[in-house]
Enzyme design. Structure first.
Site, PDB file in Angstrom:
ATOM      1  N   CYS A   5      -0.081  -3.088  -2.443  1.00  0.00           N
ATOM      2  CA  CYS A   5      -0.081  -3.801  -1.154  1.00  0.00           C
ATOM      3  C   CYS A   5      -1.039  -3.144  -0.157  1.00  0.00           C
ATOM      4  CB  CYS A   5       1.322  -3.846  -0.559  1.00  0.00           C
ATOM      5  SG  CYS A   5       2.555  -4.655  -1.610  1.00  0.00           S
ATOM      6  N   ARG A   6      -0.628  -2.002   0.406  1.00  0.00           N
ATOM      7  CA  ARG A   6      -1.388  -1.418   1.513  1.00  0.00           C
ATOM      8  C   ARG A   6      -2.701  -0.768   1.100  1.00  0.00           C
ATOM      9  NH1 ARG A   6       3.485   2.198   3.381  1.00  0.00           N
ATOM     10  NH2 ARG A   6       3.780   2.058   1.114  1.00  0.00           N
ATOM     11  N   SER A   7      -2.654   0.103   0.085  1.00  0.00           N
ATOM     12  CA  SER A   7      -3.896   0.853  -0.210  1.00  0.00           C
ATOM     13  C   SER A   7      -4.996   0.001  -0.839  1.00  0.00           C
ATOM     14  CB  SER A   7      -3.614   2.132  -1.004  1.00  0.00           C
ATOM     15  OG  SER A   7      -3.054   1.860  -2.259  1.00  0.00           O
ATOM     16  N   CYS A  63      -1.070   4.664  -1.085  1.00  0.00           N
ATOM     17  CA  CYS A  63       0.249   4.196  -0.637  1.00  0.00           C
ATOM     18  C   CYS A  63       1.254   4.479  -1.755  1.00  0.00           C
ATOM     19  CB  CYS A  63       0.218   2.724  -0.236  1.00  0.00           C
ATOM     20  SG  CYS A  63      -0.190   1.588  -1.576  1.00  0.00           S
ATOM     21  N   ASP A 108       5.509  -0.348   4.917  1.00  0.00           N
ATOM     22  CA  ASP A 108       5.488  -0.972   3.595  1.00  0.00           C
ATOM     23  C   ASP A 108       5.878  -2.452   3.706  1.00  0.00           C
ATOM     24  OD1 ASP A 108       5.789  -1.682   0.991  1.00  0.00           O
ATOM     25  OD2 ASP A 108       7.090  -0.007   0.448  1.00  0.00           O
ATOM     26  N   ASN A 134       0.375   1.190  -4.742  1.00  0.00           N
ATOM     27  CA  ASN A 134      -1.040   0.797  -4.942  1.00  0.00           C
ATOM     28  C   ASN A 134      -1.196  -0.695  -5.270  1.00  0.00           C
ATOM     29  OD1 ASN A 134      -3.861   1.676  -7.091  1.00  0.00           O
ATOM     30  ND2 ASN A 134      -3.872   1.282  -4.924  1.00  0.00           N
TER      31      ASN A 134
HETATM   32  P1  4NP Z   1       2.588  -0.426  -1.435  1.00  0.00           P
HETATM   33  O1  4NP Z   1       3.931  -1.300  -1.503  1.00  0.00           O
HETATM   34  O2  4NP Z   1       3.026   1.019  -1.471  1.00  0.00           O
HETATM   35  O3  4NP Z   1       1.988  -0.800  -0.120  1.00  0.00           O
HETATM   36  O4  4NP Z   1       1.771  -0.828  -2.625  1.00  0.00           O
HETATM   37  C1  4NP Z   1       4.893  -1.118  -2.501  1.00  0.00           C
HETATM   38  C2  4NP Z   1       4.778  -1.810  -3.699  1.00  0.00           C
HETATM   39  C3  4NP Z   1       5.734  -1.663  -4.671  1.00  0.00           C
HETATM   40  C4  4NP Z   1       6.800  -0.812  -4.453  1.00  0.00           C
HETATM   41  C5  4NP Z   1       6.906  -0.116  -3.272  1.00  0.00           C
HETATM   42  C6  4NP Z   1       5.946  -0.266  -2.295  1.00  0.00           C
HETATM   43  N1  4NP Z   1       7.810  -0.690  -5.440  1.00  0.00           N
HETATM   44  O5  4NP Z   1       8.797   0.003  -5.190  1.00  0.00           O
HETATM   45  O6  4NP Z   1       7.673  -1.248  -6.546  1.00  0.00           O
END
Ligand code: 4NP
Length: 154
Positions: A13-15, A8, A121, A11
């Site tokens: 939340c989703r992945s 994702c 996201d 790294n």
């Molecule tokens: P993820 O979510 O891609 O599912 O881990 C996010 C976590 C942090 C950020 C963006 C998406 N960020 O911009 O910090």
């Protein structure tokens, strides 16, 4: 042993949730799969998953002890499948030098009931957004397990 990398943006939340769910489902199905996750960006490298992802993962029996890392060139050789959460992750992975597009897919493409192929996201969202992400990932991972069983890849 088949090796799968979930990817994702951050790294956190989703992945990592996808990693935990896929590893748990593999174990439940007696399949040996090497599962890892990584992010396109480096903002959260070394950090544990978002507390909401940890809570949801643990509540469904997943181990959530991973820490964030960024995608690296060697991943494209090491992993048989690289599974992106959304189109933007997919595009970033496909732009990597020497990436093999046949190994890179959207994780929800394994869910035949999914209408929208993105896992949105949830970072700036509510706890309920994490719950719907977890449900999408449970369904997608069931499809991955099914496809591995059918193709005798494990
Ligand atoms: P993820 O979510 O891609 O599912 O881990 C996010 C976590 C942090 C950020 C963006 C998406 N960020 O911009 O910090």
């Amino acid at each position: 042993m088949i090796r799968i990398l979930c990817v994702c943006l951050g790294n956190i939340c989703r992945s990592p949730l996808a990693e935990g769910i896929l590893r748990r489902q593999a174990h439940e199905n007696g399949l040996e799969i090497l599962v890892d996750s990584a992010g396109i960006g480096d903002w959260h490298v070394g950090q544990p998953p978002d507390p909401r992802a940890i809570q949801i993962g643990i509540s469904s029996g997943c181990e959530m002890t991973m820490s964030a890392r960024q995608v690296q060139g060697s991943d494209f050789k090491k992993f048989d499948m690289i599974l992106a959460m959304d189109h933007s992750n997919l595009q970033a992975l496909n732009q990597w030098p020497d990436s093999d597009p046949t190994r890179i897919k959207l994780i929800r493409s394994f869910d035949p009931t999914a209408k929208d192929l993105e896992v949105p996201d949830p970072y700036y969202g509510e706890y309920s957004d994490f719950e719907s992400v977890a449900e999408m990932l449970e369904n997608a991972c069931q499809g991955i397990i099914r496809s591995i069983k059918e193709s005798n890849l494990s």
